[in-house]
Design a protein around this motif. Structure first.
Motif, PDB file in Angstrom:
ATOM      1  N   GLN A 123      50.494  47.108  44.727  1.00  0.00           N
ATOM      2  CA  GLN A 123      50.126  46.838  43.626  1.00  0.00           C
ATOM      3  C   GLN A 123      50.696  45.662  43.084  1.00  0.00           C
ATOM      4  N   GLU A 163      48.590  42.319  42.487  1.00  0.00           N
ATOM      5  CA  GLU A 163      49.010  41.440  40.587  1.00  0.00           C
ATOM      6  C   GLU A 163      49.715  39.683  40.313  1.00  0.00           C
ATOM      7  N   GLN A 178      45.338  44.757  46.535  1.00  0.00           N
ATOM      8  CA  GLN A 178      46.300  46.221  47.368  1.00  0.00           C
ATOM      9  C   GLN A 178      45.546  45.467  49.036  1.00  0.00           C
TER      10      GLN A 178
END
Length: 306
Positions: free
Chosen positions: A41, A45, A51
């Protein structure tokens, strides 16, 4: 599965990319960012991707190389395999050199004084090559490096005594990285001389750093929350001394996974040790320092690619 890429274990430069034309810089950036940040994750980002896209990119890279690079369980990142660690070093170097090649035609020569701060337990080998390349390309540049406890590095940066600061913080103690960005993550671990249960102690003997250290605060908070009495049997501002104290059996310490000595034992789950938080390596840059940005580009190319 595809055939293994020739020369994988000896991959040290851009020429290694020609082993398989399906291998791209984006594949390398995915692996390096995932390993640096310690999770799918967080990597997504940082890369501006979902993801699932990060997972697919990693699977494609493993297919191209015909080997497993990452240990994972139920979709959770656990760490790099032996082959993954060897590939990681080469991939990070390739990304840095690719960025360096692009900058060679578009970035002016750097000069003057650049002040760098790093935590005591930061692997100095990780930045030696970056410093050497900066000095080679910029003969008018002078670099001064300060190594100290992370709390002191943060103070120096706040006092404008550093142009770039790398420091470690432990959530939630140190709060969010408001003046920088997290570039790596790793677990904080209990370290002991040998495997043991915590309930063997009436009072837990700790080996640690002086007051103000995030690791010390995390250990104290965890033991207090668990209702376990403790005392500091050994205190030092030196990482080597704290590690040596653990090896000698003088106390139990809370250390980042990367700072564990080969002879340290990490107590297994269920042995009574309370959980410890993650450690974040945070990078803070003076916005008015082009040298600081250049250093960040070379040291952490997976996250400063734009």
């Amino acid at each position: 599965m595809a055939a293994p890429t020739p020369g994988l274990t000896g991959l040290t430069g851009l020429s290694g990319l020609t082993g398989d034309r399906r291998l791209t810089l984006e594949h390398l950036r995915t692996l390096v960012t995932l390993a640096d940040l310690g999770g799918f994750q967080r990597a997504g980002e940082a890369l501006g991707r979902t993801q699932s896209a990060v997972t697919q990119s990693l699977r494609k890279l493993e297919e191209i190389l015909d080997c497993r690079l990452v240990e994972r369980r139920h979709g959770r990142y656990l760490g790099l395999t032996d082959q993954g660690r060897r590939f990681f070093d080469a991939a990070r170097d390739i990304l840095a050199r690719a960025r360096e090649a692009a900058d060679a035609v578009g970035r002016p020569e750097l000069s003057g004084l650049f002040r760098l701060g790093v935590p005591d337990d930061f692997p100095v080998a990780d930045i030696h090559g970056v410093i050497a390349r900066l000095l080679e390309r910029n003969p008018g540049l002078r670099i001064e490096t300060t190594s100290a406890l992370s709390a002191h590095i943060r103070e120096l940066f706040a006092d404008r005594a550093l142009d770039l600061a790398l420091y470690k913080r432990v959530e939630p103690d140190d709060g969010p990285a408001g003046d920088g960005r997290d570039v790596r993550s790793e677990p904080l671990c209990w370290a002991a001389r040998r495997p043991m249960r915590l309930d063997r102690f009436a009072v837990v003997p700790l080996a640690g750093f002086p007051p103000g250290c995030a690791y010390r605060r995390a250990a104290v908070r965890a033991l207090e929350a668990a209702g376990m009495p403790f005392h500091f049997a050994y205190t030092s501002a030196s990482y080597e001394n704290v590690r040596a104290a653990v090896s000698a059996g003088l106390g139990i310490a809370a250390l980042p996974a990367s700072a564990l000595a080969p002879d340290h034992a990490v107590p297994a789950e269920g042995h009574g040790f309370p959980a410890l938080p993650m450690v974040r390596l945070t990078l803070a840059i003076r916005p008015d320092s082009p040298t600081a940005r250049g250093f960040a580009d070379l040291a952490f190319p997976s996250q400063f690619s734009s």
